[in-house]
Write a protein that holds these residues in place. Sequence first.
Motif, PDB file in Angstrom:
ATOM      1  N   ARG A  81      43.137  97.564   7.014  1.00 29.94           N
ATOM      2  CA  ARG A  81      43.524  98.958   6.766  1.00 29.94           C
ATOM      3  C   ARG A  81      44.126  99.104   5.373  1.00 29.94           C
ATOM      4  O   ARG A  81      43.927 100.112   4.701  1.00 29.94           O
ATOM      5  N   ASN A  82      44.881  98.109   4.943  1.00 35.15           N
ATOM      6  CA  ASN A  82      45.406  98.191   3.583  1.00 35.15           C
ATOM      7  C   ASN A  82      44.298  98.004   2.547  1.00 35.15           C
ATOM      8  O   ASN A  82      44.382  98.548   1.450  1.00 35.15           O
ATOM      9  N   ILE A  83      43.257  97.269   2.919  1.00 37.48           N
ATOM     10  CA  ILE A  83      42.106  97.152   2.016  1.00 37.48           C
ATOM     11  C   ILE A  83      41.434  98.525   1.890  1.00 37.48           C
ATOM     12  O   ILE A  83      41.085  98.967   0.801  1.00 37.48           O
ATOM     13  N   ALA A 214      56.297  92.774  -1.185  1.00 38.80           N
ATOM     14  CA  ALA A 214      55.403  92.272  -0.144  1.00 38.80           C
ATOM     15  C   ALA A 214      54.426  93.359   0.294  1.00 38.80           C
ATOM     16  O   ALA A 214      53.432  93.073   0.953  1.00 38.80           O
ATOM     17  N   CYS A 215      54.711  94.591  -0.049  1.00 40.56           N
ATOM     18  CA  CYS A 215      53.927  95.721   0.456  1.00 40.56           C
ATOM     19  C   CYS A 215      52.726  95.992  -0.430  1.00 40.56           C
ATOM     20  O   CYS A 215      52.865  96.177  -1.628  1.00 40.56           O
ATOM     21  N   PRO A 216      51.527  96.027   0.160  1.00 42.68           N
ATOM     22  CA  PRO A 216      50.341  96.289  -0.646  1.00 42.68           C
ATOM     23  C   PRO A 216      50.341  97.689  -1.269  1.00 42.68           C
ATOM     24  O   PRO A 216      49.650  97.927  -2.256  1.00 42.68           O
ATOM     25  N   LEU A 217      51.123  98.602  -0.696  1.00 41.61           N
ATOM     26  CA  LEU A 217      51.136  99.963  -1.237  1.00 41.61           C
ATOM     27  C   LEU A 217      51.895 100.036  -2.551  1.00 41.61           C
ATOM     28  O   LEU A 217      51.674 100.923  -3.360  1.00 41.61           O
ATOM     29  N   CYS A 218      52.836  99.111  -2.734  1.00 44.77           N
ATOM     30  CA  CYS A 218      53.705  99.177  -3.911  1.00 44.77           C
ATOM     31  C   CYS A 218      53.078  98.434  -5.068  1.00 44.77           C
ATOM     32  O   CYS A 218      53.419  97.290  -5.337  1.00 44.77           O
ATOM     33  N   LEU A 248      63.333 106.705  -1.366  1.00 40.88           N
ATOM     34  CA  LEU A 248      62.213 107.056  -2.244  1.00 40.88           C
ATOM     35  C   LEU A 248      61.000 106.171  -1.982  1.00 40.88           C
ATOM     36  O   LEU A 248      59.874 106.636  -1.941  1.00 40.88           O
ATOM     37  N   ARG A 249      61.255 104.889  -1.798  1.00 39.35           N
ATOM     38  CA  ARG A 249      60.127 103.995  -1.526  1.00 39.35           C
ATOM     39  C   ARG A 249      59.407 104.431  -0.250  1.00 39.35           C
ATOM     40  O   ARG A 249      58.190 104.523  -0.206  1.00 39.35           O
ATOM     41  N   ALA A 250      60.196 104.756   0.774  1.00 44.07           N
ATOM     42  CA  ALA A 250      59.570 105.158   2.036  1.00 44.07           C
ATOM     43  C   ALA A 250      58.670 106.378   1.815  1.00 44.07           C
ATOM     44  O   ALA A 250      57.536 106.418   2.292  1.00 44.07           O
ATOM     45  N   HIS A 252      57.189 107.254  -0.875  1.00 42.99           N
ATOM     46  CA  HIS A 252      55.984 106.865  -1.615  1.00 42.99           C
ATOM     47  C   HIS A 252      54.943 106.250  -0.673  1.00 42.99           C
ATOM     48  O   HIS A 252      53.773 106.165  -1.010  1.00 42.99           O
ATOM     49  N   CYS A 253      55.396 105.790   0.473  1.00 47.08           N
ATOM     50  CA  CYS A 253      54.475 105.156   1.423  1.00 47.08           C
ATOM     51  C   CYS A 253      53.970 106.132   2.487  1.00 47.08           C
ATOM     52  O   CYS A 253      53.135 105.768   3.317  1.00 47.08           O
ATOM     53  N   ALA A 254      54.484 107.350   2.464  1.00 53.72           N
ATOM     54  CA  ALA A 254      54.133 108.300   3.524  1.00 53.72           C
ATOM     55  C   ALA A 254      52.627 108.544   3.549  1.00 53.72           C
ATOM     56  O   ALA A 254      52.015 108.812   2.519  1.00 53.72           O
ATOM     57  N   ARG A 256      50.420 106.423   3.894  1.00 54.58           N
ATOM     58  CA  ARG A 256      49.696 105.266   3.381  1.00 54.58           C
ATOM     59  C   ARG A 256      50.058 103.997   4.151  1.00 54.58           C
ATOM     60  O   ARG A 256      49.311 103.033   4.164  1.00 54.58           O
ATOM     61  N   CYS A 257      51.235 104.013   4.751  1.00 52.66           N
ATOM     62  CA  CYS A 257      51.734 102.809   5.427  1.00 52.66           C
ATOM     63  C   CYS A 257      50.905 102.512   6.670  1.00 52.66           C
ATOM     64  O   CYS A 257      50.619 103.396   7.475  1.00 52.66           O
ATOM     65  N   THR A 258      50.522 101.245   6.830  1.00 51.47           N
ATOM     66  CA  THR A 258      49.714 100.840   7.985  1.00 51.47           C
ATOM     67  C   THR A 258      50.568 100.155   9.056  1.00 51.47           C
ATOM     68  O   THR A 258      50.041  99.617  10.018  1.00 51.47           O
ATOM     69  N   ASP A 259      51.858 100.103   8.834  1.00 51.26           N
ATOM     70  CA  ASP A 259      52.785  99.414   9.729  1.00 51.26           C
ATOM     71  C   ASP A 259      52.412  97.935   9.893  1.00 51.26           C
ATOM     72  O   ASP A 259      52.488  97.384  10.979  1.00 51.26           O
ATOM     73  N   CYS A 260      52.048  97.324   8.775  1.00 49.83           N
ATOM     74  CA  CYS A 260      51.669  95.900   8.812  1.00 49.83           C
ATOM     75  C   CYS A 260      52.887  95.010   8.992  1.00 49.83           C
ATOM     76  O   CYS A 260      52.769  93.838   9.351  1.00 49.83           O
ATOM     77  N   GLY A 261      54.077  95.537   8.668  1.00 54.61           N
ATOM     78  CA  GLY A 261      55.300  94.759   8.875  1.00 54.61           C
ATOM     79  C   GLY A 261      55.613  93.765   7.767  1.00 54.61           C
ATOM     80  O   GLY A 261      56.597  93.022   7.856  1.00 54.61           O
ATOM     81  N   ALA A 262      54.802  93.753   6.707  1.00 56.16           N
ATOM     82  CA  ALA A 262      55.030  92.776   5.628  1.00 56.16           C
ATOM     83  C   ALA A 262      56.418  92.944   5.011  1.00 56.16           C
ATOM     84  O   ALA A 262      57.084  91.969   4.680  1.00 56.16           O
ATOM     85  N   CYS A 263      56.852  94.202   4.886  1.00 54.02           N
ATOM     86  CA  CYS A 263      58.149  94.482   4.263  1.00 54.02           C
ATOM     87  C   CYS A 263      59.275  93.852   5.082  1.00 54.02           C
ATOM     88  O   CYS A 263      60.145  93.156   4.551  1.00 54.02           O
ATOM     89  N   GLU A 264      59.219  94.071   6.370  1.00 52.26           N
ATOM     90  CA  GLU A 264      60.285  93.583   7.236  1.00 52.26           C
ATOM     91  C   GLU A 264      60.301  92.063   7.303  1.00 52.26           C
ATOM     92  O   GLU A 264      61.339  91.427   7.308  1.00 52.26           O
ATOM     93  N   VAL A 273      63.261  97.495   7.675  1.00 51.16           N
ATOM     94  CA  VAL A 273      62.795  98.467   6.685  1.00 51.16           C
ATOM     95  C   VAL A 273      61.806  99.462   7.297  1.00 51.16           C
ATOM     96  O   VAL A 273      61.680 100.595   6.837  1.00 51.16           O
ATOM     97  N   ARG A 274      61.120  99.027   8.356  1.00 48.52           N
ATOM     98  CA  ARG A 274      60.128  99.906   8.982  1.00 48.52           C
ATOM     99  C   ARG A 274      60.755 101.111   9.663  1.00 48.52           C
ATOM    100  O   ARG A 274      60.052 102.039  10.043  1.00 48.52           O
ATOM    101  N   GLN A 275      62.073 101.098   9.844  1.00 46.74           N
ATOM    102  CA  GLN A 275      62.721 102.264  10.430  1.00 46.74           C
ATOM    103  C   GLN A 275      62.391 103.521   9.619  1.00 46.74           C
ATOM    104  O   GLN A 275      62.307 104.607  10.169  1.00 46.74           O
ATOM    105  N   PHE A 276      62.249 103.364   8.319  1.00 43.83           N
ATOM    106  CA  PHE A 276      61.946 104.526   7.471  1.00 43.83           C
ATOM    107  C   PHE A 276      60.474 104.902   7.559  1.00 43.83           C
ATOM    108  O   PHE A 276      60.120 106.055   7.775  1.00 43.83           O
ATOM    109  N   THR A 277      59.610 103.885   7.365  1.00 46.40           N
ATOM    110  CA  THR A 277      58.184 104.194   7.315  1.00 46.40           C
ATOM    111  C   THR A 277      57.644 104.640   8.677  1.00 46.40           C
ATOM    112  O   THR A 277      56.760 105.485   8.740  1.00 46.40           O
ATOM    113  N   SER A 278      58.214 104.111   9.764  1.00 48.97           N
ATOM    114  CA  SER A 278      57.723 104.511  11.094  1.00 48.97           C
ATOM    115  C   SER A 278      57.882 106.004  11.312  1.00 48.97           C
ATOM    116  O   SER A 278      57.012 106.667  11.866  1.00 48.97           O
TER     117      SER A 278
HETATM  118  S1  SF4 Z   1      54.671  98.253   7.017  1.00 47.46           S
HETATM  119 FE1  SF4 Z   1      55.884  97.965   5.159  1.00 47.46          FE
HETATM  120  S2  SF4 Z   1      54.665  96.511   3.910  1.00 47.46           S
HETATM  121 FE2  SF4 Z   1      53.263  97.345   5.488  1.00 47.46          FE
HETATM  122  S3  SF4 Z   1      52.230  99.079   4.503  1.00 47.46           S
HETATM  123 FE3  SF4 Z   1      54.061  99.889   5.599  1.00 47.46          FE
HETATM  124  S4  SF4 Z   1      55.686  99.911   4.061  1.00 47.46           S
HETATM  125 FE4  SF4 Z   1      54.075  98.583   3.267  1.00 47.46          FE
END
Ligand code: SF4
Lengths: 315, 354
Positions: A81-83, A214-218, A248-250, A252-254, A256-264, A273-278
């Motif tokens: 999904r990030n690809i 760690a996040c592919p979006l960043c 702000l980072r969160a 920027h991911c709105a 776009r985030c796939t909830d891959c968990g790489a950040c956490e 960290v996923r508390q924000f993106t979720s």
């Molecule tokens: S879960 Fe974290 S690392 Fe994965 S895409 Fe979302 S913000 Fe980026």
Amino acid sequence: MSLYIDKIKETAERLLKDGSVDMVIGFRKGSVPMMNEPCFIQKPQEVHQLVWDSNCGINLANYLTDRKEKIAVVAKGCDSRNIVNHIVENKIKREKLVIIGVPCTGMIDKRKIAGMFDKPIDAVTEDGDIILVTSAGKETRLNKTDVLQENCALCIHRNPVIYDELVGDLIEEQTGIDRYAEVRRVEAMSPQEKWQYFEDLLSPCIRCYACRNACPLCYCPTCFVDESRPQWVGKSQDPIDTRTFHFLRAYHCAGRCTDCGACERACPVGIKVRQFTSKLNRDCLEMFGWEAGLTLDQRPPLDTYKPNDPNDFIK
Amino acid sequence: MKVISIDKTEWANGIEKTKSIYRLFGPVKENTWHSFMPLGPGEQPDMAYGNSRLSPKFLVHPQTEPMFEYNLDEKQADHHVLKEIPKDVSPKAIIGIRPCDASAFLLVKRNFDTPTYKDPYWLTAYNSLTLIGYACNQPCSTCFCTTAGCGPFHEEGLDAILVDAGDRYLLKALTEKGEAYIQSAGWATSAPSDADQSIEKLKSTAEKAIASHVSTDKLRNQSTTQLYDAPFWEEIAFSCINCGTCTYSCPTCWCFDIQDENHGKCGVRMRNWDSCMYPLFSLHGTGHNPRGAKAHRVRQRFMHKLKYYVDKYDNGIQCVGCGRCIRLCPVNIDIRKVCNQMNSYDPAACVCPV
Ligand code: SF4
Ligand code: SF4
Ligand code: SF4
Ligand code: SF4
């Protein structure tokens, strides 16, 4: 798992031998329990290094951009999904990639497992759905489903969404999962409780930015926190600056985030960290019926304009 | 020096007594890990810990250290004058610091306390500390201190060393500061005459339990430029995400960045930790970056720790083997592997594809 590994090696070897790709990006065995290391293989005789197990949580989409080579990449559901995101955002060209899809059964949470034992963990192996942990010379059997990373336990896209090769049969996706219980729990708090909650959540942050890296979006060449002319954010341990970074980072991911968990997974101090993106993922789903990285044919909702947008403010 | 025996039931009481003289810091459990925290009245160090997740270096070299304050208001007589911010010089003690982390302070001191330069912030903080070390009976699998110039019972850099001998602690003063601390705690029971032997026994068991090692014998004789040009950097660096976790968690990393921060017409000049893993670290004002690629930055970290430092100080590697960078690196870059690779590098045997 071992079937996957054989198939990954076989595919990698074939692609390198017939010249379809210059390198294969995958995982090799790590030097400590519950860690594998992303690696690249350029020679067919080196494909034996490749591994696959429940410790391949790092998102390999992060390693594909800004490279000249033609690449084959081992991709589980979230990586794929990030690809897709990368392709949609013009970070990589589809034709430069061979995607070796892996139907994923989830990655284990190394911190959770470490927290279950008093003594350090000496070894972790797996046998299907059983995780075998050796600590202080004693072996303990754990059910994989009990020790999954939170995002994996909540994942409904375990199969890769795009792929050229597949290393095993597609698996049945999880259904009936309540993915946003945490979001609702925080939403239900009073403003004071929320303030306290986020303050506690972020107080251990050392601002290393491992979550971001760690996040592919960043992939911004210079992140807003690193800009110095103008300097948007202070660089000290001031909690206001730390919060500014996270919020702000969160955003920027709105969408776009796939909830891959790489950040956490990357955070050295275990911040969720996923508390924000979720929350933003849930909002995107509710407002736009959108989940990131599922299709190559549509741009994410926050970088498009549609006259029939359901929200009034934009009209 | 003489060894004191402390019954475990007397321990907490002694610690409590010292709080009237010292501000104490010690390992405290937070969720599943330990951090060095101030110990207020009634709070005790958790002596069941392995090692803290992040190193205690922040007690001497805080992540953010305000150095000066100033105001830019021209109506004020002292405008545009940098004024030193007073520092706390009162006595402090770290209880339970591991030998590697204490030894790291000595290592870092070589940089902050030289004949030419004396860093007042670092030295003031360091000199106000008494380090009550805690020998490691059970080293963890990522510790490689014995081959990094240190060891689980290493005494250098400590003011006293505490050994867990089962039902009791054995505490050996190593400096006058250590003696003074012990006195303030009121621990005075001399250990039985075989205490030294018990310590030796525990020490050799602990040293044998260290399962990982690095080889450093050839580093000094390696040619700097050949190591720098070695073909393995690209491969080592591949997985790195340049997050800097390795350097922020490391007790021996010392780099910082100086920043002014204004609030209205007042401001503070501070220094913050910085890391060679960040692109900004070496970015020139011209926009040129001599370490523009990830591999350059990864190479810098290892070359500094394992070659430049070795050559400059002739005192081993800039690493005490605490293993934090190995445990915390999100992509499993392992300094033990890199060190061995650098040590055994043979340029003559390397067939380059040129
Ligand atoms: S879960 Fe974290 S690392 Fe994965 S895409 Fe979302 S913000 Fe980026
Ligand atoms: S990885 Fe963790 S400590 Fe580092 S900036 Fe992100 S949240 Fe903070
Ligand atoms: S912790 Fe690992 S990934 Fe992060 S900068 Fe250090 S070596 Fe690179
Ligand atoms: S380089 Fe790694 S092992 Fe060595 S002192 Fe620093 S954190 Fe510890």
